[in-house]
Write a protein that holds these residues in place. Sequence first.
Motif: not given
Length: 587
Positions: A114-115, A120-122, A134-137, A197, A111
């Motif tokens: 990714a944050g 970055v979508y996920s 996983s992190a994100g979507n 993305r 996270i």
Amino acid sequence: MFTRIKSAYNNLGIHRKMLLLISALLLGSFAFYALVLSNLYETYDSQMYEKTSELLNMSSVGIENQLKDMEHLSFKVVTDEQLQRYLTELEQTNSVYQKNVLRKKLTNRLIAFAGSEPFVYSMMVIDKEGEVMSAGNREGIPAELRTDLTTLADQNNGANAWYVGGKSSLLAVRQFKAFTGSTFTLKNLGTVIIRIRIDRIVDKQVHQSAGSTLVIADHQEIVYPEKLSFSETEINQELSRNQPYGVVNLPEGGYFSARIQSPYTGWTYLHMTPFDPMFERITWMKRLVTIIFIAIFLLGLAFGTRLSRSITRPMERLLQKMRTVETGNLDRLEELTLGPVPEGSQTEVGLLHRTFNRMLRRISELIDENYAKQLIIRETELKALQAQINPHFLYNTLESINWMAKVNKQSKISEMVEALGFLLRSSVNMSEKLIPLGRELDIVYSYVTIQQMRFEERLHFEVDIPDDLKDALIPKLTLQPLIENAIHYALEPSVNVCHIRIVARHEEDVLYISVEDDGPGMTAEFLERLHSGQVQTRGEGIGLSNIIERIRLTFGSEYGMEIESLPGVITAFHIRIPYERGEAQDV
């Protein structure tokens, strides 16, 4: 073939030749213009492609720089010490609780990565046991796809690999290699999958105009966009084109397409721009130029028709006049002379018309002049015929008088009768138009002989003519009327002696004869009346105007007679005719 065409062209009328020439010039100009315009359009298309290619290159460079950052991000993830340690401990422990704790820590670390990344979508990690953090979507990845991605990461052995998945998603896949701690085994610890993305990257790097579309394809897979404005078949056709640019007609309309291939990813960048809005002004200019050319062509034909008609119609009227004159129909000569003359008096056609009209008027004048001269000749012959009052009876009577005068020894009467008979015979016989000067002098001598019987010593007559000029030809009865005129106006009104003299000379091809007297002379007014024929030598004689007209009729207008008079001193009639020698002849 060329000879036949040339012959056909030469046989065309001026009107059709001019129209053909104007049409050829206009069509040739339009063909030249179309060729130049086509080259300009090709140059414009080429420059437009170059500009579009430059923009595509710039866009692709910007996109791929972002992709390189994403690749560097995947490298940072797989080389992160905490992630390396968590995955190593996760593989070494058997405690379920401990594994859950480590997986929680691993998720928190993802996270954090990714944050901070806007593109970055996920981000997810798959450990050796197949568990996903996983992190994100939170959108998951199907198990089959996870297996394929893990296999792809294993094949690249730690290097970054790009995968274009469903719904045009772009994934960066890389394998974790163990290299932290005291060991450097490069052992497989798991796989990291980063969903990119791509739409945000494109939006940031590419400024697309309204209606234009950028398509990024990896072979047959569409990387961008997620929703296509065109069908995949149409896109694939454009991707397989040999030319790097061109105009394509699609059901949605015409598009200008430009294509380049990236040397970094091997992807193809295809840019589609609506053709109609972009080339609307050029298309409008094409139509406007075409309409203007058609208008110019029609105006040129109309002007050429009017111009050629302005030339050919007057020429046709002139030709019609010529044909009328050629047929000998001279009754309409005056009407033809007064015919319409084309406007624009300084043009060649106008000058031609006026010259022809002047020629017709001159012909008319010559006809009238010739008719008048013929009347004068007929008048002279008529007067001569009127003098033939039974000539045989008159000659026989004169012979009888002459015989009786000789019997009675009256020599003067006999001489006078012989002179009168010779004079009458010469006057009546007008079959000879030209006679030698010597014979004309015989007529003059006969006349003078009769007059000397009348005036005796008051008439002094003299002839100063060389013998070599006596064979020169002159019109018959030219000198006798002048002698008669001198006696009538110089001798009769006076009681003094009157000297009458005939002088002749020649210069080159001209014969000059003068009849002079020293009578009272003539006034200017009388000379004018004499020139006009209002005064005759005698009531039934041949007038001076008659003599002048006969000379001009016989030899031309440059010859004739001039009268010189100095009252109380001299009166002279100067005759000017061509010097011709020979026997008497008819003309």
